[in-house]
Structure formats: structure tokens, C-alpha cells
Design an enzyme around this catalytic site. Structure first.
Site, PDB file in Angstrom:
ATOM      1  N   LYS A   1       2.432 -11.851   4.606  1.00 16.15           N
ATOM      2  CA  LYS A   1       3.495 -11.782   3.590  1.00 16.15           C
ATOM      3  C   LYS A   1       4.427 -12.985   3.698  1.00 16.15           C
ATOM      4  O   LYS A   1       4.785 -13.614   2.698  1.00 16.15           O
ATOM      5  CB  LYS A   1       4.260 -10.469   3.728  1.00 16.15           C
ATOM      6  CG  LYS A   1       3.419  -9.243   3.412  1.00 16.15           C
ATOM      7  CD  LYS A   1       4.147  -7.956   3.725  1.00 16.15           C
ATOM      8  CE  LYS A   1       3.346  -6.745   3.264  1.00 16.15           C
ATOM      9  NZ  LYS A   1       1.989  -6.679   3.805  1.00 16.15           N
TER      10      LYS A   1
ATOM     11  N   LYS B   1     -14.086  -9.241   6.478  1.00 17.13           N
ATOM     12  CA  LYS B   1     -13.377  -8.117   5.864  1.00 17.13           C
ATOM     13  C   LYS B   1     -14.311  -6.920   5.723  1.00 17.13           C
ATOM     14  O   LYS B   1     -15.239  -6.931   4.920  1.00 17.13           O
ATOM     15  CB  LYS B   1     -12.860  -8.533   4.491  1.00 17.13           C
ATOM     16  CG  LYS B   1     -11.860  -7.574   3.889  1.00 17.13           C
ATOM     17  CD  LYS B   1     -10.497  -7.716   4.533  1.00 17.13           C
ATOM     18  CE  LYS B   1      -9.456  -6.904   3.796  1.00 17.13           C
ATOM     19  NZ  LYS B   1      -8.135  -7.002   4.423  1.00 17.13           N
TER      20      LYS B   1
ATOM     21  N   GLY C   1       0.797  -1.221   0.000  1.00 18.36           N
ATOM     22  CA  GLY C   1       0.000   0.000   0.000  1.00 18.36           C
ATOM     23  C   GLY C   1       0.830   1.270   0.000  1.00 18.36           C
ATOM     24  O   GLY C   1       0.359   2.330  -0.428  1.00 18.36           O
ATOM     25  N   ASN C   2       2.096   1.193   0.484  1.00 25.52           N
ATOM     26  CA  ASN C   2       2.922   2.386   0.511  1.00 25.52           C
ATOM     27  C   ASN C   2       3.320   2.841  -0.884  1.00 25.52           C
ATOM     28  O   ASN C   2       3.814   3.955  -1.066  1.00 25.52           O
ATOM     29  CB  ASN C   2       4.193   2.133   1.341  1.00 25.52           C
ATOM     30  CG  ASN C   2       5.009   0.966   0.811  1.00 25.52           C
ATOM     31  OD1 ASN C   2       4.462  -0.098   0.531  1.00 25.52           O
ATOM     32  ND2 ASN C   2       6.302   1.145   0.704  1.00 25.52           N
TER      33      ASN C   2
ATOM     34  N   LYS D   1      -4.066  -9.960  -1.601  1.00 21.73           N
ATOM     35  CA  LYS D   1      -3.235  -9.792  -2.803  1.00 21.73           C
ATOM     36  C   LYS D   1      -1.956 -10.612  -2.731  1.00 21.73           C
ATOM     37  O   LYS D   1      -1.463 -11.096  -3.753  1.00 21.73           O
ATOM     38  CB  LYS D   1      -2.895  -8.326  -3.025  1.00 21.73           C
ATOM     39  CG  LYS D   1      -1.928  -7.748  -1.999  1.00 21.73           C
ATOM     40  CD  LYS D   1      -1.301  -6.462  -2.429  1.00 21.73           C
ATOM     41  CE  LYS D   1      -0.442  -5.873  -1.325  1.00 21.73           C
ATOM     42  NZ  LYS D   1       0.669  -6.744  -0.906  1.00 21.73           N
TER      43      LYS D   1
END
Length: 319
Positions: free
Chosen positions: A280, A134, A17-18, A218
Site C-alpha cells: 500500500k 500467487k 478486503g475488509n 489492486k
């Protein structure tokens, strides 16, 4: 005339997102920096498929349509959630593709980009559909939320004392519908942007596909894409240069390498924060288990090119 592929490895890159902004204007500026680092890799001969998150963007689109649908004067219909995901893929992909293409032209690199709106098959029997968690869309009062649930059949929950929101499932991805198209474009030398936001979730129904309100992680989709593609490396970009254990403690340690066994032991110890580094690391484990010849890399956007050269970042391998 196909473009000349790079002579280096094939890599699936998952942008954090960064690398993107919270508004279209902010994003348009941020992706210029993102593109510069991606083209650094392309300049080193790396062949890339780029995936990205879409949380703030799909939420913005969903909220806009929700607000507009309540305006009787405009008579804007509500927008189904899968369509909101498709819209976010389109405009994020447009920004990324354009910025990368501009950077390629500035450097005189004869390559081009292709942005592919992508569907991801999920299993209707996935347990996630029995317990949607979510949050998506705007905050509501309890009365508004329960009224929406009664009218639409959606699930609503109270969100950490901030109000009520619609919630959807986060199922495990099974297959990328457009996988062959992604591979063909990659083989022709294109830098491909695909599987944004994990892909638009779809069920297989009567030999076809049907969109379903859900959100796919993702990193899980990037992991699946990398293993199915037999990419040489999965690169998950985040805010830090290396994965750390004992994070924010006096004995914090940055890791240059982990085997799957070591990573799983750290997970048992609770070393990685849920919703942050944990998914991750898990995505990297899944990739190297499915494709043992590959390597996974977790690092920052700024260090990505150096990480691919073996100079920094955290590499995860089977053994």
C-alpha cells in the site's frame, strides 16, 4: 442528460478486503456499509473512481468450476482464469454499484453509478512470469497437482505445508485498456467502479488483446489509474486509521504524514509488513512520483470522508 459532477477533488479509491465479504450473501450486506461511507464522500462533493480487490471471490469462482469440471455427469468445462476474474469484477461491481445507487437515492443525491469490467495490459517479458508465486484455486495432493501441470502446462507449488496449488504470476500493470471510457464516465458525473482485482490481465498481441492467467495487485493498478487520470488524490482503504511504525511495540507511533523520502527510509528499516502495509505504501509512492501534484491517503473505510477533509489518516506527498 449528464449528471452534475461534484465541486470537490477527483479521487481514486482502492477498497481493501475488509470492505467485502467471502460469500455473495455476506458481501451483499457488507457493501451497504461500504456504500454509506463512499456516499459520505460524494456528499462532500468528491468525484470518485472505485477499485476493489477480488482475491476470495475469484478463488471461489475458480474452485467452483474446478470442482464442477471433475463431475463427469455434468460435463462442465474448466473456466480459464481471466474469465474467472471477469466474473468476479461483474458481480462485485454489481453489488457495489447497486448499494451506492440505493444510498444515493436514500439521500436524494442526483448522481448515478457505472460499473465497467476492465482489462489491464501487462508485459509478457515481466520477470514475474518466470517465477509465478500467487496461489489460486483449490488445494490438491502432489499427484493431482503434477497431473494438472502435465495436462495444462500450468505451474504448481507446495503451499506452506497445506497442500499443492496452482500459482500464477503477479506482473506490474502497464495500462488500463478502458481508460478513456472510465474518464468519459467520470467527466459525465458518474461514480465509476472499475479495475476490480487490478483488472483482467491481458497481453497486447497483433494489435489486439489476449487474456493471460495472472493476478495484478489492486493497489498497483489503483496507483497507475490515479496517476494516469491525474486524480487529485489516491485513497487506499485498509483496516487501520493511520499507518504506524514500530507496529505492535511499546513505542508504536501513528503517522499523520510521510514524504516519499521518509516512507522509503521506513521501508528500508522494515517497518511495513510485506503483503500487508508495504504494498500500500509502495503504491502511494509510485502515484506521487508519477503525479507530484497529487496526495495519497491511507486510512480505514470508516475514516475515509474525514481523511479527505484532512482530519485523520496518513497522507503521503512527494516533499
Amino acid at each position: 442528460m449528464p449528471y452534475q459532477k461534484g465541486k470537490g477533488p477527483s479521487v481514486v479509491i482502492a477498497l481493501g478486503g475488509n470492505a467485502l465479504g467471502n460469500t455473495p450473501e455476506e458481501q451483499l450486506e457488507l457493501v451497504k456499509n461500504t456504500a454509506s461511507h463512499i456516499v459520505d464522500m460524494v456528499g462532500d462533493g468528491v468525484n470518485t473512481i472505485i477499485t476493489h480487490g477480488n482475491g476470495p471471490q475469484v478463488g471461489m469462482i475458480n474452485n467452483a468450476f474446478d470442482a464442477a469440471s471433475k463431475d463427469a455427469a455434468n460435463k462442465v468445462p474448466p473456466m480459464p482464469f481471466p474469465e474467472c476474474g471477469a466474473m468476479s469484477q461483474g458481480y462485485i461491481g454489481y453489488h457495489l454499484s447497486q448499494a451506492i445507487l440505493n444510498e444515493l437515492k436514500n439521500r436524494g443525491i442526483q448522481r448515478s453509478t457505472a460499473n465497467l469490467v476492465t482489462q489491464t495490459v501487462v508485459d509478457s517479458s515481466d520477470p514475474a512470469f518466470q517465477n509465478p508465486t500467487k496461489p489460486v484455486g483449490a488445494f490438491m495432493t502432489e499427484e493431482e497437482a503434477k497431473d494438472m501441470a502435465a495436462k495444462t502446462g500450468c505451474t504448481v507449488k507446495e503451499d506452506a505445508g497445506r497442500g499443492w496449488r496452482r500459482v500464477v504470476a503477479s506482473p506490474i500493470p502497464q495500462r488500463i485498456v478502458e481508460f478513456d471510457a472510465v474518464k468519459d464516465l467520470m467527466d459525465e458525473g458518474y461514480i465509476v467502479v472499475s479495475t476490480g482485482g487490478g483488472g483482467i490481465p491481458v497481453f497486447e498481441v497483433n494489435g489486439g488483446y489476449q487474456g493471460v492467467p495472472a493476478v495484478i495487485d489492486k493497489d498497483n493498478s489503483a496507483s497507475m489509474l490515479a496517476s494516469d487520470f491525474k486524480a487529485d488524490m489516491l485513497v487506499i482503504l485498509t483496516a487501520v486509521e493511520k499507518v504506524c511504525i514500530n507496529f505492535s511495540k511499546p513505542d508504536q507511533e501513528a503517522l499523520s504524514h510521510m514524504t516519499v523520502a521518509e516512507a522509503e527510509e521506513y521501508i528500508k528499516q522494515g517497518q511495513f509488513a510485506p503483503g500487508s502495509m508495504l504494498p500500500k505504501v509502495q503504491a502511494c509512492i509510485n502515484y506521487v512520483r508519477k503525479y507530484p501534484q497529487g496526495k495519497a491517503l491511507i486510512t480505514s473505510l470508516e475514516c475515509a470522508a474525514a481523511g479527505l477533509r484532512g482530519e485523520t489518516g496518513t497522507v503521503i506527498t512527494l516533499d
